[in-house]
Design an enzyme around this catalytic site. Structure first.
Site, PDB file in Angstrom:
ATOM      1  N   GLU A   1       0.885  -1.177   0.000  1.00  0.00           N
ATOM      2  CA  GLU A   1       0.000   0.000   0.000  1.00  0.00           C
ATOM      3  C   GLU A   1       0.913   1.214   0.000  1.00  0.00           C
ATOM      4  OE1 GLU A   1      -3.057   0.087  -0.405  1.00  0.00           O
ATOM      5  OE2 GLU A   1      -3.929  -1.765   0.347  1.00  0.00           O
TER       6      GLU A   1
ATOM      7  N   CYS B   1      -2.462   9.217   2.282  1.00  0.00           N
ATOM      8  CA  CYS B   1      -2.078   8.649   0.982  1.00  0.00           C
ATOM      9  C   CYS B   1      -3.104   9.066  -0.068  1.00  0.00           C
ATOM     10  CB  CYS B   1      -1.982   7.136   1.072  1.00  0.00           C
ATOM     11  SG  CYS B   1      -3.464   6.390   1.758  1.00  0.00           S
TER      12      CYS B   1
HETATM   13  P1  NAD Z   1       7.906   5.232   5.194  1.00  0.00           P
HETATM   14  O1  NAD Z   1       8.060   4.448   3.960  1.00  0.00           O
HETATM   15  O2  NAD Z   1       8.954   6.203   5.553  1.00  0.00           O
HETATM   16  O3  NAD Z   1       7.784   4.231   6.461  1.00  0.00           O
HETATM   17  C1  NAD Z   1       6.824   3.189   6.480  1.00  0.00           C
HETATM   18  C2  NAD Z   1       7.271   2.084   7.411  1.00  0.00           C
HETATM   19  O4  NAD Z   1       8.452   1.494   6.878  1.00  0.00           O
HETATM   20  C3  NAD Z   1       7.625   2.528   8.825  1.00  0.00           C
HETATM   21  O5  NAD Z   1       7.001   1.668   9.749  1.00  0.00           O
HETATM   22  C4  NAD Z   1       9.133   2.335   8.915  1.00  0.00           C
HETATM   23  O6  NAD Z   1       9.518   1.947  10.204  1.00  0.00           O
HETATM   24  C5  NAD Z   1       9.348   1.192   7.940  1.00  0.00           C
HETATM   25  N1  NAD Z   1      10.690   1.106   7.364  1.00  0.00           N
HETATM   26  C6  NAD Z   1      11.633   2.071   7.244  1.00  0.00           C
HETATM   27  N2  NAD Z   1      12.734   1.577   6.624  1.00  0.00           N
HETATM   28  C7  NAD Z   1      12.462   0.290   6.321  1.00  0.00           C
HETATM   29  C8  NAD Z   1      13.184  -0.736   5.646  1.00  0.00           C
HETATM   30  N3  NAD Z   1      14.410  -0.533   5.150  1.00  0.00           N
HETATM   31  N4  NAD Z   1      12.608  -1.937   5.507  1.00  0.00           N
HETATM   32  C9  NAD Z   1      11.346  -2.158   5.961  1.00  0.00           C
HETATM   33  N5  NAD Z   1      10.619  -1.229   6.615  1.00  0.00           N
HETATM   34  C10 NAD Z   1      11.168  -0.019   6.787  1.00  0.00           C
HETATM   35  O7  NAD Z   1       6.469   5.942   5.099  1.00  0.00           O
HETATM   36  P2  NAD Z   1       5.818   7.017   6.073  1.00  0.00           P
HETATM   37  O8  NAD Z   1       6.524   8.315   5.927  1.00  0.00           O
HETATM   38  O9  NAD Z   1       5.649   6.446   7.433  1.00  0.00           O
HETATM   39  O10 NAD Z   1       4.335   7.129   5.441  1.00  0.00           O
HETATM   40  C11 NAD Z   1       4.017   7.960   4.365  1.00  0.00           C
HETATM   41  C12 NAD Z   1       3.935   7.168   3.084  1.00  0.00           C
HETATM   42  O11 NAD Z   1       3.032   6.078   3.226  1.00  0.00           O
HETATM   43  C13 NAD Z   1       3.378   7.995   1.937  1.00  0.00           C
HETATM   44  O12 NAD Z   1       4.058   7.674   0.758  1.00  0.00           O
HETATM   45  C14 NAD Z   1       1.926   7.536   1.868  1.00  0.00           C
HETATM   46  O13 NAD Z   1       1.311   7.753   0.614  1.00  0.00           O
HETATM   47  C15 NAD Z   1       2.051   6.092   2.198  1.00  0.00           C
HETATM   48  N6  NAD Z   1       0.793   5.540   2.705  1.00  0.00           N
HETATM   49  C16 NAD Z   1       0.084   4.705   1.898  1.00  0.00           C
HETATM   50  C17 NAD Z   1      -1.129   4.196   2.319  1.00  0.00           C
HETATM   51  C18 NAD Z   1      -1.941   3.290   1.438  1.00  0.00           C
HETATM   52  O14 NAD Z   1      -2.820   2.634   1.955  1.00  0.00           O
HETATM   53  N7  NAD Z   1      -1.684   3.227   0.142  1.00  0.00           N
HETATM   54  C19 NAD Z   1      -1.606   4.525   3.599  1.00  0.00           C
HETATM   55  C20 NAD Z   1      -0.850   5.362   4.407  1.00  0.00           C
HETATM   56  C21 NAD Z   1       0.353   5.868   3.945  1.00  0.00           C
END
Ligand code: NAD
Length: 509
Positions: A266, A300
């Site tokens: 997602e 998102c």
């Molecule tokens: P992010 O990608 O920075 O972090 C998401 C998660 O990934 C966090 O829990 C983080 O701890 C983890 N993470 C970080 N490095 C990692 C790695 N190397 N391997 C695995 N996991 C790792 O995103 P964010 O800033 O928390 O959220 C915003 C983003 O999420 C935006 O792009 C938004 O559009 C998207 N989003 C999408 C949806 C959807 O349903 N499509 C919903 C909410 C947010």
């Protein structure tokens, strides 16, 4: 005692140091300490102690011990647990919502709504617990029948959530995954560590109340690259459900694919709303306003690209600008606030960078940019409307801040083309009263997004429908409809109830 201290206390947390791991038996945490800062006033709320690699292994081994028992528990019994969880979440709705609001800066109303999403998906799962079934298919052979059966996964589900929906995404995945008989580990965003921990506590307390082994649901809160990296590489997870950015999502997807695991992705969105000249302008304005400002542009599904028919372009922008000038920006927990702060300093920097890059690419601001730096302590920014050529490179990026790019079009075909011209494909909306235009929008020639709305905002999904996008938005589906299939193992059985062997395709052997 301050309100936040009281809330933390009622949620089983404190304002000093909280162990952010639940390993299936006890709360632990042997990794680094992390300070949780309230983005509305930059005051420290509390600290958490994160997981290290030993905590991670403890979580896994406790899940391994319990997974067969949980998988063998009848689905309606698993449903009864989710029924109780909905009751307990309801009892804690306002405290959990208040903490969420304090930790990530989401307004109170939206935070309560987010907790409600978890409650709603539990309710849905209770109903599903007596309804999930397989398909019986006709066989081409006489005296044969083909059946599809759905069983719990052999291994666990890993759930990695984004900062902006730490309760809802935890909830969508957990309710359905636990219903389907999987054991699970959650990793929440660092920015939402306390909220994730508080949500886990409600889950664990409910498991205890129902005398269910708490090893089925672990929390391994920690640094994303360490814990998320280990989860993605670990074949003790059949499924990794990742919600977050494209940058991290592509790393997760690559690791999971390399070991032939299943990932539910997602990812980001670059969402457009199209306003035709025959639209109900009041409805369109209200919906655009919510999609642009909600969660300070950090959903998102937030509106990024506003496409206006040339006949209504000037008048619509004027009305929208009037609405923008009335936005009450302030602390997220103030009930009158419409637009809280961004969640981090990094996000504030991104906001300023986005405006400066867009201006260099030819954008003209429809908002008074002189007011941008007029705020007190806190990660506050002012939502901005930028008029810009749709082909400017920045319009094709997801930048997670409250900036909307406005451009004009002449025909629906052109607007659909622009809608589909970006890499992401999460959500989209068309405003029109013309039935033929609405049908075209939903047709194969219409929007290529996962969510194709008509006369409603790009934000604000319901749990009953499968939520998710296409293209660079990841193709994942969480929550409603048949999203449950991703959390189960499909078996196809061909049964011969006759007295002779018959081969498919008429083969004689
Ligand atoms: P992010 O990608 O920075 O972090 C998401 C998660 O990934 C966090 O829990 C983080 O701890 C983890 N993470 C970080 N490095 C990692 C790695 N190397 N391997 C695995 N996991 C790792 O995103 P964010 O800033 O928390 O959220 C915003 C983003 O999420 C935006 O792009 C938004 O559009 C998207 N989003 C999408 C949806 C959807 O349903 N499509 C919903 C909410 C947010």
């Amino acid at each position: 005692m301050t309100k936040i201290k009281e809330v933390l206390h009622r949620l089983g947390l404190n304002d000093k140091l909280n162990k952010a791991v639940f390993n299936g038996k006890i709360y632990s945490g042997r990794g680094p300490e992390f300070d949780v800062i309230n983005p509305s006033n930059l005051e420290k709320i509390a600290s958490v102690r994160f997981a290290n690699a030993y905590d991670y292994e403890d979580c896994i081994s406790n899940m391994e011990d319990t997974k067969r028992r949980w998988a063998k528990t009848p689905m309606p019994t698993r449903g009864l647990f989710l029924k109780k969880l909905a009751v307990n979440l309801t009892a804690k709705k306002y405290d959990l919502g208040y903490l969420l609001s304090s930790e990530i800066g989401k307004t109170l109303k939206e935070s309560y709504g987010e907790v409600q999403e978890f409650i709603d998906i539990c309710d849905m799962a209770v109903g599903m617990s007596r309804q999930i079934g397989g398909t019986i298919l006709p066989s081409e052979r006489s005296n044969h029948v083909i059946m599809e059966t759905w069983s719990p996964l052999k291994n666990s589900v890993g759930i990695i959530t984004a900062f902006n929906f730490p309760v809802a995404v935890f909830g969508w995945n957990s309710a359905i995954s636990l219903l389907c008989g999987a054991t699970q580990m959650v990793l929440g965003s660092q920015s939402a560590s306390l909220t994730t921990l508080a949500t886990q506590k409600i889950l664990v307390d409910t498991l205890k109340e129902c005398s269910i082994d708490t090893g089925i649901a672990t929390l391994c809160q920690g640094q994303g690259p360490l814990i998320g990296g280990m989860m993605s590489n670990d074949d003790r997870f059949d499924v990794i459900s990742f919600t977050g950015s494209n940058l991290i999502g592509s790393k997760v997807a690559t690791k999971v694919a390399r070991r032939f695991g299943r990932s539910i992705l997602e990812l980001g969105g670059n969402n457009a709303m199209i306003i035709m000249d025959d639209a109900d302008m009041d409805m369109a304005l209200q919906s655009v306003f919510f999609s642009a400002i909600g969660t300070t542009g950090q959903r998102c599904t937030s509106l990024r690209r506003l496409l206006l028919h040339e006949n209504i372009y000037d008048s619509f922008i004027e009305k929208l600008n009037n609405a923008y000038s009335s936005i009450k920006i302030g602390p997220a927990t103030d009930p009158d606030t419409l637009c809280g702060p961004l969640h981090s300093k990094k996000a504030v920097d991104l906001y300023h960078d986005t405006i400066s890059v867009a201006l260099k690419q030819g954008a003209k601001s429809k908002t008074n940019l002189d007011l941008l730096n007029s705020f007190q302590a806190g990660y506050y920014v002012r939502p901005v409307l930028l008029e810009i050529d749709h082909y400017a490179p920045i319009v094709h990026e997801e930048r997670f801040v409250p900036i909307v790019y406005v451009s004009k079009f002449k025909t629906l075909e052109e607007a659909i083309y622009l809608n589909n011209s970006v890499g992401h494909g999460l959500t989209s909306s068309l405003f029109t009263k013309d039935f033929r235009r609405a049908m075209k929008w939903m047709s194969p020639d219409g929007s290529d997004c996962g969510l194709i709305n008509i006369n409603t905002s790009s934000s604000g999904a319901e749990i009953g429908a499968a939520f998710g996008g296409n293209k660079d938005s990841g193709h994942g589906r969480e929550s409603g409809s048949d999203a449950w299939k991703q959390y189960m193992r499909r078996g196809t059985s061909t049964i011969n109830y006759g007295n002779s062997v018959e081969l498919a395709q008429g083969l004689v052997f």
